[in-house]
Write a protein that holds these residues in place. Structure first.
Motif, PDB file in Angstrom:
ATOM      1  N   SER A   1       0.850  -1.376  -0.070  1.00 36.25           N
ATOM      2  CA  SER A   1      -0.137   0.216  -0.070  1.00 36.25           C
ATOM      3  C   SER A   1       0.969   1.265   0.040  1.00 36.25           C
ATOM      4  O   SER A   1       0.523   2.252  -0.905  1.00 36.25           O
ATOM      5  N   LYS A   2       1.776   1.356   0.771  1.00 38.28           N
ATOM      6  CA  LYS A   2       2.714   2.491   0.995  1.00 38.28           C
ATOM      7  C   LYS A   2       3.565   2.584  -0.292  1.00 38.28           C
ATOM      8  O   LYS A   2       3.672   3.733  -0.941  1.00 38.28           O
ATOM      9  N   ARG A   3       4.121   1.482  -0.923  1.00 40.18           N
ATOM     10  CA  ARG A   3       4.666   1.560  -2.081  1.00 40.18           C
ATOM     11  C   ARG A   3       3.853   2.233  -3.301  1.00 40.18           C
ATOM     12  O   ARG A   3       4.549   2.733  -4.098  1.00 40.18           O
ATOM     13  N   GLN A   4       2.778   1.718  -3.209  1.00 35.32           N
ATOM     14  CA  GLN A   4       1.769   2.270  -4.519  1.00 35.32           C
ATOM     15  C   GLN A   4       1.799   3.877  -4.423  1.00 35.32           C
ATOM     16  O   GLN A   4       1.938   4.348  -5.404  1.00 35.32           O
ATOM     17  N   ARG A   5       1.553   4.348  -3.008  1.00 34.13           N
ATOM     18  CA  ARG A   5       1.200   5.803  -2.995  1.00 34.13           C
ATOM     19  C   ARG A   5       2.728   6.388  -3.115  1.00 34.13           C
ATOM     20  O   ARG A   5       2.586   7.422  -3.827  1.00 34.13           O
ATOM     21  N   TYR A   6       3.816   5.727  -2.851  1.00 34.10           N
ATOM     22  CA  TYR A   6       5.089   6.374  -3.158  1.00 34.10           C
ATOM     23  C   TYR A   6       5.549   6.400  -4.530  1.00 34.10           C
ATOM     24  O   TYR A   6       5.883   7.271  -5.077  1.00 34.10           O
ATOM     25  N   ASP A   7       5.119   5.292  -5.425  1.00 36.49           N
ATOM     26  CA  ASP A   7       5.280   5.255  -6.679  1.00 36.49           C
ATOM     27  C   ASP A   7       4.315   6.289  -7.373  1.00 36.49           C
ATOM     28  O   ASP A   7       4.813   6.813  -8.459  1.00 36.49           O
ATOM     29  N   SER A   8       3.224   6.695  -6.821  1.00 34.58           N
ATOM     30  CA  SER A   8       2.489   7.513  -7.397  1.00 34.58           C
ATOM     31  C   SER A   8       2.611   8.997  -7.087  1.00 34.58           C
ATOM     32  O   SER A   8       2.703   9.748  -8.122  1.00 34.58           O
ATOM     33  N   PHE A   9       2.953   9.232  -5.958  1.00 34.53           N
ATOM     34  CA  PHE A   9       3.059  10.586  -5.313  1.00 34.53           C
ATOM     35  C   PHE A   9       4.497  11.036  -4.655  1.00 34.53           C
ATOM     36  O   PHE A   9       4.500  12.261  -4.307  1.00 34.53           O
ATOM     37  N   GLY A  10       5.307   9.992  -4.607  1.00 32.41           N
ATOM     38  CA  GLY A  10       6.714  10.290  -4.193  1.00 32.41           C
ATOM     39  C   GLY A  10       6.554  10.219  -2.936  1.00 32.41           C
ATOM     40  O   GLY A  10       5.764   9.752  -1.882  1.00 32.41           O
ATOM     41  N   HIS A  11       7.323  11.127  -1.988  1.00 32.45           N
ATOM     42  CA  HIS A  11       7.206  11.235  -0.421  1.00 32.45           C
ATOM     43  C   HIS A  11       6.228  11.698   0.049  1.00 32.45           C
ATOM     44  O   HIS A  11       5.772  11.488   1.088  1.00 32.45           O
ATOM     45  N   ALA A  12       5.431  12.633  -0.708  1.00 35.93           N
ATOM     46  CA  ALA A  12       4.018  13.345  -0.399  1.00 35.93           C
ATOM     47  C   ALA A  12       3.062  12.163  -0.241  1.00 35.93           C
ATOM     48  O   ALA A  12       2.277  12.349   0.503  1.00 35.93           O
ATOM     49  N   GLY A  13       3.079  11.127  -1.020  1.00 32.49           N
ATOM     50  CA  GLY A  13       2.306  10.059  -0.812  1.00 32.49           C
ATOM     51  C   GLY A  13       2.296   9.270   0.398  1.00 32.49           C
ATOM     52  O   GLY A  13       1.423   8.597   0.834  1.00 32.49           O
ATOM     53  N   ILE A  14       3.615   9.530   1.108  1.00 34.24           N
ATOM     54  CA  ILE A  14       3.680   8.854   2.276  1.00 34.24           C
ATOM     55  C   ILE A  14       3.579   9.878   3.518  1.00 34.24           C
ATOM     56  O   ILE A  14       2.813   9.587   4.641  1.00 34.24           O
ATOM     57  N   ASP A  15       4.103  10.932   3.300  1.00 35.84           N
ATOM     58  CA  ASP A  15       4.018  11.966   4.424  1.00 35.84           C
ATOM     59  C   ASP A  15       3.378  13.205   3.585  1.00 35.84           C
ATOM     60  O   ASP A  15       4.210  13.791   3.217  1.00 35.84           O
TER      61      ASP A  15
END
Length: 394
Positions: A62-76
């Motif tokens: 889940s985190k990896r998908q958000r990171y791949d889509s939005f970079g660091h902002a997808g996680i934080d």
């Protein structure tokens, strides 16, 4: 945070690396930079933390998908600025701190994406887009009605009194004092619900709640009706005619449609649910749609045969008792039972013959019975004859 390295770069991998490649790279680097093995290297702890952080994101789908889509902002979501590597951001700045700035990657306006997911910011409250509060069906009313056994068999129309919610005649149901009108609630814009955004570890989560300002009504009444106190409804005593169908049984519930409480916001009325309680009958016993009863006959009627009157729910009928009828014989009267619900067919009536032995005999009666008994042989008593034959053999 603007200088954060790309997580794939931290682990020495390319974007799209497999789970096994991520696991192997993490183990290798974690061992290499472990502070216990690098006590003389002051930067080892920082590199070890960086490796762990990268693995924490890339090993979680889940985190990896958000990171791949939005970079660091997808996680934080608080991450702002810089070209943080794998996300490919340009000109990014936070839209959650009271101001909003468009940021894009490959032509996509990510601020619109975040707004659609998270709303306008932490703890924000906005009106629901659902429109006016939907109609709600009125509540059902439950009552009990006791009827006689024959009324249950035949059916009956019975008037009952109930208390139910009706439209207030003074305000015509709007809850406002005559001459005034309810105002649209400013908090929910008349929707009766508001959307709440709260910040969590996963980002901003949105939920819908009943508006506390208008209690979900969508309207605010500044001058309540004095008759209903702003409710728009009052309790009234009503008489309702209930048609109890023939064949209903004890404990069954009869639903009278649209005779319950009035609905809310134009919703339909509830139902009146009438639980039927049937009194016991001194003569009949009901089992499903069949009836059972007992008829006493004299010794002579059972021995010689006779025509006897048998009560039914339709009145008395003549029934033939055959010569030599034994005690506890059960005879059937077809279609003399209870009418089946919503059908023309009826159950049967079963009649159990009870042979009554005479008591309180006078001298002459005793002499006659004694004389009769002397004239009778085993041929007249099949059960007694068979009993003594078995007794002699056994």
């Amino acid at each position: 945070m603007p200088g954060k390295r790309d997580y794939y770069e931290v682990l020495g991998l390319k974007k799209g690396a497999s789970d096994d490649e991520i696991k192997k790279a993490y183990r290798k680097l974690a061992k290499q930079h472990h502070p216990d093995l690098n006590q003389n290297d002051p930067k080892a702890e920082e590199k070890f933390k960086e490796v762990n952080e990268a693995n924490d994101v890339l090993s979680d789908p889940s985190k990896r998908q958000r990171y791949d889509s939005f970079g660091h902002a997808g996680i934080d979501p608080s991450y702002g600025g810089g070209s943080g590597g794998g996300g490919g951001f340009s000109g990014f700045s936070s839209g959650f701190g009271g101001f909003r700035t468009n940021f894009s990657t490959e032509g996509i306006d990510l601020s619109e994406i975040f707004d659609s997911i998270f709303g306008d910011g932490p703890g924000s409250r906005s009106a629901s887009a659902a429109g006016a509060p939907p109609p709600r069906r009125g509540a059902d009313i439950a009552v009990s009605l006791e009827i006689s056994f024959m009324e249950a068999c035949k059916g009956i129309s019975h008037e009952i009194e109930i208390n139910r919610a009706e439209i207030c005649d003074t305000c015509n149901g709007n809850g406002a004092k005559p001459g005034t009108v309810p105002k649209t609630c400013s908090d929910c814009s008349g929707a009766g619900k508001v959307r709440i955004q709260q910040r969590t570890v996963l980002g901003f989560m949105s939920s819908t709640q009943t508006c506390t300002s208008c209690q979900g009504k969508g309207k605010v009444i500044e001058s309540p009706c004095t008759t209903c106190n702003g409710a728009g409804r009052v309790q009234k005593r009503k008489r309702v005619m209930v048609d109890v169908p023939a064949g209903i049984d004890d404990g069954q519930t009869l639903a009278v449609r649209n005779e319950g409480n009035i609905g809310v916001n134009g919703g339909q009325k509830g139902d009146l649910n009438v639980r039927i309680m049937v009194k016991k009958d001194a003569f009949f016993e009901r089992r499903g749609f069949d009836l059972f009863c007992e008829i006493p006959v004299s010794f002579s009627q059972a021995a010689l045969g006779a025509e006897v009157d048998v009560p039914t729910i339709d009145g008395n009928v003549r029934m033939s008792v055959k010569e030599g009828t034994q005690p506890d014989t059960v005879m059937r009267l077809r279609s003399k039972g209870v009418k089946k619900l919503q059908r023309d067919a009826r159950g049967d009536q079963f009649v159990k013959i009870i042979v009554e032995v005479p008591r309180h005999l006078n001298r002459k009666q005793r002499e006659l019975i004694t004389q009769l008994d002397k004239e009778l042989t085993d041929k007249n008593f099949e059960k007694r004859k068979g009993f003594f034959e078995r007794l002699r053999r056994g």
